[in-house]
Structure formats: C-alpha cells, structure tokens
Design a protein around this motif. Structure first.
Motif, PDB file in Angstrom:
ATOM      1  N   VAL A  58      -0.981  -6.169 -10.179  1.00 27.12           N
ATOM      2  CA  VAL A  58      -1.567  -4.828 -10.253  1.00 27.12           C
ATOM      3  C   VAL A  58      -2.906  -4.837  -9.518  1.00 27.12           C
ATOM      4  O   VAL A  58      -3.177  -3.981  -8.683  1.00 27.12           O
ATOM      5  CB  VAL A  58      -1.758  -4.369 -11.717  1.00 27.12           C
ATOM      6  N   ARG A  59      -3.733  -5.831  -9.816  1.00 27.07           N
ATOM      7  CA  ARG A  59      -5.053  -5.948  -9.180  1.00 27.07           C
ATOM      8  C   ARG A  59      -4.925  -6.010  -7.658  1.00 27.07           C
ATOM      9  O   ARG A  59      -5.698  -5.413  -6.929  1.00 27.07           O
ATOM     10  CB  ARG A  59      -5.764  -7.196  -9.699  1.00 27.07           C
ATOM     11  N   ASP A  60      -3.914  -6.749  -7.198  1.00 23.35           N
ATOM     12  CA  ASP A  60      -3.726  -6.942  -5.763  1.00 23.35           C
ATOM     13  C   ASP A  60      -2.930  -5.818  -5.115  1.00 23.35           C
ATOM     14  O   ASP A  60      -2.721  -5.832  -3.907  1.00 23.35           O
ATOM     15  CB  ASP A  60      -3.039  -8.280  -5.502  1.00 23.35           C
ATOM     16  N   GLY A  61      -2.474  -4.852  -5.904  1.00 21.21           N
ATOM     17  CA  GLY A  61      -1.761  -3.706  -5.356  1.00 21.21           C
ATOM     18  C   GLY A  61      -0.265  -3.881  -5.279  1.00 21.21           C
ATOM     19  O   GLY A  61       0.415  -3.140  -4.578  1.00 21.21           O
ATOM     20  N   ASP A  77       1.001   6.937  -2.866  1.00 21.65           N
ATOM     21  CA  ASP A  77       1.595   7.709  -3.948  1.00 21.65           C
ATOM     22  C   ASP A  77       0.760   7.692  -5.223  1.00 21.65           C
ATOM     23  O   ASP A  77       1.120   8.348  -6.195  1.00 21.65           O
ATOM     24  CB  ASP A  77       2.998   7.189  -4.265  1.00 21.65           C
ATOM     25  N   LEU A  78      -0.343   6.968  -5.241  1.00 21.49           N
ATOM     26  CA  LEU A  78      -1.173   6.905  -6.442  1.00 21.49           C
ATOM     27  C   LEU A  78      -1.954   8.206  -6.612  1.00 21.49           C
ATOM     28  O   LEU A  78      -2.491   8.753  -5.653  1.00 21.49           O
ATOM     29  CB  LEU A  78      -2.161   5.742  -6.364  1.00 21.49           C
ATOM     30  N   THR A  79      -2.012   8.653  -7.861  1.00 24.77           N
ATOM     31  CA  THR A  79      -2.837   9.811  -8.169  1.00 24.77           C
ATOM     32  C   THR A  79      -4.300   9.379  -8.165  1.00 24.77           C
ATOM     33  O   THR A  79      -4.615   8.185  -8.141  1.00 24.77           O
ATOM     34  CB  THR A  79      -2.497  10.389  -9.552  1.00 24.77           C
ATOM     35  N   GLU A  80      -5.191  10.344  -8.223  1.00 20.82           N
ATOM     36  CA  GLU A  80      -6.617  10.028  -8.272  1.00 20.82           C
ATOM     37  C   GLU A  80      -6.933   9.190  -9.516  1.00 20.82           C
ATOM     38  O   GLU A  80      -7.709   8.232  -9.450  1.00 20.82           O
ATOM     39  CB  GLU A  80      -7.425  11.324  -8.290  1.00 20.82           C
ATOM     40  N   GLN A  81      -6.338   9.522 -10.650  1.00 22.00           N
ATOM     41  CA  GLN A  81      -6.557   8.765 -11.887  1.00 22.00           C
ATOM     42  C   GLN A  81      -6.009   7.349 -11.771  1.00 22.00           C
ATOM     43  O   GLN A  81      -6.639   6.395 -12.235  1.00 22.00           O
ATOM     44  CB  GLN A  81      -5.911   9.463 -13.076  1.00 22.00           C
ATOM     45  N   GLU A  82      -4.840   7.204 -11.151  1.00 21.33           N
ATOM     46  CA  GLU A  82      -4.262   5.866 -10.976  1.00 21.33           C
ATOM     47  C   GLU A  82      -5.132   5.027 -10.045  1.00 21.33           C
ATOM     48  O   GLU A  82      -5.314   3.832 -10.272  1.00 21.33           O
ATOM     49  CB  GLU A  82      -2.837   5.968 -10.437  1.00 21.33           C
ATOM     50  N   GLN A  83      -5.674   5.642  -9.015  1.00 19.81           N
ATOM     51  CA  GLN A  83      -6.552   4.909  -8.097  1.00 19.81           C
ATOM     52  C   GLN A  83      -7.820   4.472  -8.811  1.00 19.81           C
ATOM     53  O   GLN A  83      -8.292   3.354  -8.626  1.00 19.81           O
ATOM     54  CB  GLN A  83      -6.894   5.765  -6.876  1.00 19.81           C
ATOM     55  N   GLU A 129      -1.145   1.281 -21.870  1.00 17.66           N
ATOM     56  CA  GLU A 129       0.039   2.004 -21.398  1.00 17.66           C
ATOM     57  C   GLU A 129      -0.119   2.437 -19.945  1.00 17.66           C
ATOM     58  O   GLU A 129       0.812   2.326 -19.152  1.00 17.66           O
ATOM     59  CB  GLU A 129       0.311   3.214 -22.286  1.00 17.66           C
ATOM     60  N   ARG A 130      -1.299   2.932 -19.595  1.00 18.92           N
ATOM     61  CA  ARG A 130      -1.527   3.366 -18.210  1.00 18.92           C
ATOM     62  C   ARG A 130      -1.499   2.196 -17.239  1.00 18.92           C
ATOM     63  O   ARG A 130      -0.988   2.317 -16.126  1.00 18.92           O
ATOM     64  CB  ARG A 130      -2.859   4.105 -18.101  1.00 18.92           C
ATOM     65  N   ILE A 131      -2.029   1.066 -17.658  1.00 16.72           N
ATOM     66  CA  ILE A 131      -1.999  -0.125 -16.804  1.00 16.72           C
ATOM     67  C   ILE A 131      -0.557  -0.568 -16.604  1.00 16.72           C
ATOM     68  O   ILE A 131      -0.148  -0.908 -15.487  1.00 16.72           O
ATOM     69  CB  ILE A 131      -2.858  -1.251 -17.407  1.00 16.72           C
ATOM     70  N   GLU A 132       0.223  -0.547 -17.666  1.00 15.91           N
ATOM     71  CA  GLU A 132       1.632  -0.930 -17.558  1.00 15.91           C
ATOM     72  C   GLU A 132       2.389   0.026 -16.639  1.00 15.91           C
ATOM     73  O   GLU A 132       3.164  -0.392 -15.780  1.00 15.91           O
ATOM     74  CB  GLU A 132       2.282  -0.964 -18.937  1.00 15.91           C
ATOM     75  N   GLN A 133       2.148   1.327 -16.790  1.00 18.40           N
ATOM     76  CA  GLN A 133       2.800   2.314 -15.921  1.00 18.40           C
ATOM     77  C   GLN A 133       2.407   2.105 -14.455  1.00 18.40           C
ATOM     78  O   GLN A 133       3.252   2.202 -13.555  1.00 18.40           O
ATOM     79  CB  GLN A 133       2.440   3.730 -16.361  1.00 18.40           C
ATOM     80  N   LEU A 134       1.143   1.806 -14.235  1.00 21.13           N
ATOM     81  CA  LEU A 134       0.683   1.533 -12.871  1.00 21.13           C
ATOM     82  C   LEU A 134       1.384   0.291 -12.325  1.00 21.13           C
ATOM     83  O   LEU A 134       1.796   0.259 -11.168  1.00 21.13           O
ATOM     84  CB  LEU A 134      -0.835   1.354 -12.848  1.00 21.13           C
ATOM     85  N   GLY A 135       1.543  -0.700 -13.181  1.00 26.54           N
ATOM     86  CA  GLY A 135       2.258  -1.914 -12.779  1.00 26.54           C
ATOM     87  C   GLY A 135       3.680  -1.622 -12.340  1.00 26.54           C
ATOM     88  O   GLY A 135       4.149  -2.136 -11.329  1.00 26.54           O
ATOM     89  N   TRP A 136       4.361  -0.796 -13.106  1.00 23.70           N
ATOM     90  CA  TRP A 136       5.737  -0.438 -12.725  1.00 23.70           C
ATOM     91  C   TRP A 136       5.743   0.322 -11.402  1.00 23.70           C
ATOM     92  O   TRP A 136       6.588   0.092 -10.541  1.00 23.70           O
ATOM     93  CB  TRP A 136       6.402   0.398 -13.819  1.00 23.70           C
ATOM     94  N   LYS A 137       4.807   1.245 -11.238  1.00 19.11           N
ATOM     95  CA  LYS A 137       4.748   2.042 -10.012  1.00 19.11           C
ATOM     96  C   LYS A 137       4.497   1.167  -8.786  1.00 19.11           C
ATOM     97  O   LYS A 137       5.050   1.406  -7.717  1.00 19.11           O
ATOM     98  CB  LYS A 137       3.654   3.103 -10.139  1.00 19.11           C
ATOM     99  N   LEU A 138       3.685   0.125  -8.974  1.00 18.91           N
ATOM    100  CA  LEU A 138       3.374  -0.785  -7.870  1.00 18.91           C
ATOM    101  C   LEU A 138       4.375  -1.932  -7.748  1.00 18.91           C
ATOM    102  O   LEU A 138       4.236  -2.790  -6.886  1.00 18.91           O
ATOM    103  CB  LEU A 138       1.965  -1.371  -8.058  1.00 18.91           C
ATOM    104  N   ARG A 139       5.357  -1.941  -8.647  1.00 18.29           N
ATOM    105  CA  ARG A 139       6.354  -3.023  -8.705  1.00 18.29           C
ATOM    106  C   ARG A 139       5.690  -4.375  -8.950  1.00 18.29           C
ATOM    107  O   ARG A 139       6.100  -5.403  -8.416  1.00 18.29           O
ATOM    108  CB  ARG A 139       7.202  -3.074  -7.442  1.00 18.29           C
TER     109      ARG A 139
END
Length: 80
Positions: A62-65, A11-17, A45-55
């Motif tokens: 976040v680093r470990d996915g 579900d990650l976008t290209e930018q999130e990846q 902010e983007r790192i935090e949003q990615l963190g929420w998306k990855l739970r």
C-alpha cells in the motif's frame, strides 16, 4: 498510455490519496484516524479498502502504491 499501476493511482479519490500520503509518511492507524477525524476501526477499514484497490498484498505494498511489476491477486493481510 499509463501502465496498470499508474492507472490505479489515477483512480484514487482525493481522500484515498490523502490516506496514501499518511501511510507513506509512516503514520500508524491511530495517527491516521486522528488526522482524518475518524475512528481507529474506520481507519483500518479504509486502509484495507485502499489495499484492495491498489492490489496490494500488505501495508508495504500500500505504501509503495501496489505490487511492483506485474499484477497479483490480492490476499487478505493485516494492514495495521
């Protein structure tokens, strides 16, 4: 059928990846901001949003996915 963690990666976008790749490379927020052409605040902010998306519970997650094994309720954490 992919597991829940695998589905989150799909579900990650290209930018999130790209952001995830920079985090996995050990880049700090300021380096990420420069690489992406955004402000330090936007990078955080983007790192935090990615963190929420990855739970993720923290930047290591976040680093470990995301958290390993079972899904956990995300808690606000410092991602910087």
């Amino acid at each position: 059928m992919p597991d829940e963690a695998g589905q989150r990666h799909q579900d990650l976008t290209e930018q999130e990846q790209r952001l995830l790749d920079l985090i996995r490379d050990g880049r700090v927020d300021a380096e990420i901001a420069v690489r992406l052409g955004i402000s330090n605040v936007e990078a955080k902010e983007r790192i935090e949003q990615l963190g929420w998306k990855l739970r993720a519970r923290d930047r290591a997650d976040v680093r470990d996915g995301g958290p390993d094994a079972e899904a956990r309720t995300p808690k606000p954490a410092a991602y910087g």
